[in-house]
Design a protein around this motif. Structure first.
Motif, mmCIF file in Angstrom:
data_model
loop_
_atom_site.group_PDB
_atom_site.id
_atom_site.type_symbol
_atom_site.label_atom_id
_atom_site.label_comp_id
_atom_site.label_asym_id
_atom_site.label_seq_id
_atom_site.Cartn_x
_atom_site.Cartn_y
_atom_site.Cartn_z
ATOM 1 N N GLU A 1 -3.480 -5.701 1.147
ATOM 2 C CA GLU A 1 -3.332 -4.320 0.674
ATOM 3 C C GLU A 1 -4.001 -3.407 1.685
ATOM 4 O O GLU A 1 -5.178 -3.577 2.005
ATOM 5 C CB GLU A 1 -3.966 -4.129 -0.695
ATOM 6 N N THR B 1 -0.866 4.841 4.731
ATOM 7 C CA THR B 1 -2.136 4.116 4.845
ATOM 8 C C THR B 1 -2.253 3.364 6.168
ATOM 9 O O THR B 1 -3.356 2.996 6.569
ATOM 10 C CB THR B 1 -2.321 3.122 3.681
ATOM 11 N N LYS C 1 0.058 0.653 6.889
ATOM 12 C CA LYS C 1 0.540 -0.734 6.734
ATOM 13 C C LYS C 1 1.642 -1.083 7.717
ATOM 14 O O LYS C 1 1.658 -2.196 8.236
ATOM 15 C CB LYS C 1 0.961 -1.020 5.292
ATOM 16 N N ILE D 1 -5.271 0.290 2.558
ATOM 17 C CA ILE D 1 -5.670 1.550 1.938
ATOM 18 C C ILE D 1 -6.250 2.461 3.008
ATOM 19 O O ILE D 1 -6.624 2.005 4.094
ATOM 20 C CB ILE D 1 -6.702 1.338 0.806
ATOM 21 N N TYR E 1 1.891 3.037 -8.616
ATOM 22 C CA TYR E 1 1.189 1.972 -7.898
ATOM 23 C C TYR E 1 0.234 1.309 -8.876
ATOM 24 O O TYR E 1 -0.820 1.848 -9.204
ATOM 25 C CB TYR E 1 0.435 2.521 -6.677
ATOM 26 N N SER F 1 -8.053 -6.822 1.426
ATOM 27 C CA SER F 1 -7.944 -5.368 1.557
ATOM 28 C C SER F 1 -8.385 -4.934 2.949
ATOM 29 O O SER F 1 -9.386 -5.423 3.470
ATOM 30 C CB SER F 1 -8.817 -4.688 0.499
ATOM 31 N N GLY G 1 0.832 -1.202 0.000
ATOM 32 C CA GLY G 1 0.000 0.000 0.000
ATOM 33 C C GLY G 1 0.858 1.239 0.000
ATOM 34 O O GLY G 1 2.056 1.193 0.296
#
Length: 166
Positions: free
Chosen positions: A100, A11, A13, A102, A136, A145, A7
Motif C-alpha cells: 500500500e 501517492t 504507486k 500512501i 477506499y 506500507s 493506494g
C-alpha cells in the motif's frame, strides 16, 4: 511472485510499481491502461466497473503460470479487488506481496494530484476532490506500507527490493 500496489491516486504507486517492474524485469499490469483500453474499445456503455481488474487478474494468472514475476498497479480500493489478487496468487501457487502506497503529507499529496499531467491518451487525471471522495476501504490485514511523503522514489524502490530480498 505477485506484487500488488494499492493506494489512492497521487501517492506515487505507479512510479514505484513501474520502476520495480523495470528493475525485476517483471510483467507490469497497470489497471488505468487496461480500463482506458476497454473504454476506447467502446464495448461497455458506461463505467467499466470491475472489468479492468478482471482482465488484469486473468493476464496476471497467465503470466504467473509461465513463471514470470507480475506487478499489478491499481487503486484496489475494496476488499473484493484485494481478495481477487489473493485468489490469483493461490491459483498460481505463488507468493502475494501487497504494497500500500500512501502519502502522509496531505499538502504534498494534493500538490501531486493537482500538478500531474495525464500519460494515458484519453484518460483525464483525477481531481483532488475526486481523490478525497474515492472509496477506499480499510485493510483487513495490514499490507507492506510505503509512505512517499519523506522518501524519494529511488529510496522507496530500494526499500522494496530489500524487503523482497533482492
Amino acid at each position: 511472485m505477485l506484487i500488488v500496489f494499492s493506494g489512492l491516486p497521487g501517492t506515487g504507486k505507479t512510479t514505484l510499481a513501474y520502476e520495480l517492474a523495470r528493475r525485476l524485469n517483471a510483467v507490469y499490469l497497470r489497471i488505468d491502461v487496461i480500463e482506458q483500453a476497454i473504454r476506447d474499445a467502446g464495448v461497455l456503455a458506461g463505467d467499466v466497473g470491475s472489468s479492468g481488474y478482471g482482465v488484469a487478474n486473468a493476464v496476471a494468472l497467465s503470466n504467473l503460470g509461465l513463471g514470470h514475476c507480475v506487478i499489478a498497479d491499481g487503486v484496489n480500493p475494496v476488499r473484493e479487488s484485494r481478495a481477487a489478487w489473493q485468489t490469483v496468487a493461490l491459483a498460481a501457487g505463488v507468493e502475494l506481496v501487497d504494497v500500500e502506497v500512501i502519502c502522509s503529507d496531505r499538502q504534498e499529496h494534493q500538490r501531486r494530484v493537482e500538478c500531474r499531467t495525464g500519460d494515458i491518451p484519453g484518460l483525464t487525471p483525477p481531481t483532488w476532490r475526486s481523490v478525497m471522495a474515492h472509496e477506499y476501504e480499510a485493510w483487513a490485514q495490514a499490507p507492506l506500507s510505503v509512505d512517499t511523503a519523506n522518501l524519494s522514489a529511488a529510496e522507496a524502490v530500494e526499500r522494496l527490493l530489500a524487503h523482497l530480498g533482492r
